[in-house]
Design a protein around this motif. Structure first.
Motif, PDB file in Angstrom:
ATOM      1  N   LEU A   6       1.068  -1.292   0.073  1.00 27.68           N
ATOM      2  CA  LEU A   6      -0.011   0.015  -0.088  1.00 27.68           C
ATOM      3  C   LEU A   6       0.875   1.290   0.054  1.00 27.68           C
ATOM      4  CD1 LEU A   6      -2.748   0.938   0.418  1.00 27.68           C
ATOM      5  CD2 LEU A   6      -2.356   1.028   2.939  1.00 27.68           C
ATOM      6  N   CYS A   9      -1.247   5.896   2.905  1.00 26.60           N
ATOM      7  CA  CYS A   9      -1.939   5.351   4.053  1.00 26.60           C
ATOM      8  C   CYS A   9      -3.170   6.319   4.765  1.00 26.60           C
ATOM      9  CB  CYS A   9      -1.128   5.004   5.168  1.00 26.60           C
ATOM     10  SG  CYS A   9       0.335   3.754   4.658  1.00 26.60           S
ATOM     11  N   SER A  13      -7.314   4.085   2.045  1.00 28.17           N
ATOM     12  CA  SER A  13      -6.406   3.079   2.437  1.00 28.17           C
ATOM     13  C   SER A  13      -6.979   1.828   3.207  1.00 28.17           C
ATOM     14  CB  SER A  13      -4.956   3.146   2.734  1.00 28.17           C
ATOM     15  OG  SER A  13      -5.134   3.832   4.187  1.00 28.17           O
ATOM     16  N   VAL A  17      -7.138  -2.216   2.392  1.00 31.96           N
ATOM     17  CA  VAL A  17      -6.637  -3.501   3.053  1.00 31.96           C
ATOM     18  C   VAL A  17      -7.771  -4.358   3.277  1.00 31.96           C
ATOM     19  CG1 VAL A  17      -5.442  -3.933   5.099  1.00 31.96           C
ATOM     20  CG2 VAL A  17      -4.897  -1.878   3.986  1.00 31.96           C
ATOM     21  N   VAL A  31       3.514  -1.108   3.699  1.00 35.64           N
ATOM     22  CA  VAL A  31       2.753   0.004   3.458  1.00 35.64           C
ATOM     23  C   VAL A  31       4.091   1.291   3.339  1.00 35.64           C
ATOM     24  CG1 VAL A  31       0.869  -0.932   5.039  1.00 35.64           C
ATOM     25  CG2 VAL A  31       2.822   0.473   6.133  1.00 35.64           C
TER      26      VAL A  31
END
Length: 330
Positions: A6, A9, A13, A17, A31
């Motif tokens: 990812l 964040c 996000s 996830v 991440v």
């Protein structure tokens, strides 16, 4: 097992996830966020390594897919770097902050046709939208005449203060059109045909003195094939009203406000219920992120490009930039 990372964040996000965790053969392995505090919090939340530079992530971590959830002005650079590294990439809308940036992504995708790239216009996966598209493609509804859509939402000064990039044209690429309403604008074009002419009134901002993006826009769109649509979007409504979308054909009127009503000229009204799903994301993001993300992973080994790719996603950006141009905004 597919290894995913990812990049970015922020708020959206979490939905990515959540979708990754729902796919049996996919695992989040890292991440990345330019803000070390944000990155650290995300890494601790999901118990994965943390990066603050996406190039370092790409160079040091074996990856199959990267999810890009950064602010708009970072999309193009990160997506291009992923493509150059040979890593499939799924990017949040919009594809980029400007058409110029989007064209760089299109060019990179053309250079790397073997690397999958997709854009999150997840509302195309809504049950209501799929039902309209199916009737149109089958021809049951008859000739397309036009339609209209509204996005009448409410945003506060605190919303922009929490993420200052949202209120700066230089970083977000725009306001209500590119940040909140682009999904619905995309649906109008996808259902009615490519937009060939735009007239618009765009204004703002009434929300805060340091916000230079638009808060209200009215668009008149002419579509290839002769259909015409009207689009109204604002962030200064007193509440977040449900998004509406109407598509009119010679035999049928399709109207979405939550669920879909299908009214035939000579028949009863049908109803198609929208899917509901429990999510940690905000309600107005809808229920289809998980379906799009799952579909993207299912198609990773397909030799064909993902069906919502950079060239397709640039269409809505062109409409928005033309709206700014003809209205003189910005």
């Amino acid at each position: 097992m597919r290894r995913s990372a990812l990049i970015g964040c922020g708020d959206i996000s979490i939905v990515h996830v959540e979708a990754i965790e729902a796919i049996a053969d996919v695992v989040l392995v890292a991440v990345c966020d330019v803000d070390p505090i944000v990155a650290k919090v995300a890494g601790e939340r999901w118990s994965v390594p943390v990066y603050t530079d996406h190039q370092t992530l790409l160079e040091t971590t074996p990856l199959d897919v990267v999810h890009v959830c950064t602010p708009h002005d970072q999309h193009a650079r990160v997506v291009v770097d992923c493509l150059e590294a040979g890593v499939a990439v799924l990017v949040e809308k919009p594809l980029a902050a400007t058409v110029e940036q989007a064209e760089r992504v299109v060019a990179a995708a053309d250079r790397h046709p073997d690397v999958k790239v997709g854009v999150c216009f997840q509302n195309r996966y809504n049950a209501t939208v799929e039902a309209i598209r199916e009737r149109i493609v089958l021809g049951d509804a008859g000739r397309l005449i036009g339609g209209h859509a509204t996005v009448l939402w409410h945003r506060t000064p605190e919303y922009y203060a929490a993420r200052p990039w949202r209120g700066r044209m230089s970083r977000s690429g725009g306001g209500v059109l590119i940040n909140q309403a682009i999904h619905t604008l995309d649906l109008l074009e996808w259902l009615l045909g490519d937009v060939v002419a735009v007239d618009a009134q765009v204004s703002g901002s009434r929300i805060a003195p340091d916000v230079d993006v638009e808060d209200t826009a009215i668009l008149l769109l002419d579509h290839a094939g002769g259909a015409r649509s009207v689009f109204v979007a604002t962030n200064v409504n007193v509440v977040d009203s449900p998004v509406t979308l109407e598509i009119d054909t010679e035999h049928t009127t399709f109207f979405i406000r939550g669920d879909l009503s299908i009214r035939q000229a000579d028949g009863p009204v049908e109803t198609v219920a929208e899917r509901r799903v429990e999510t940690v994301g905000r309600g107005y993001w809808g229920a289809s992120h998980r379906r799009l993300i799952s579909d993207f992973y299912d198609r990773l080994d397909d030799p064909e490009p993902f069906w919502i790719g950079p060239r397709e996603a640039t269409k809505s950006l062109r409409i928005i930039e033309e709206a700014y141009r003809v209205s003189g905004f910005g």
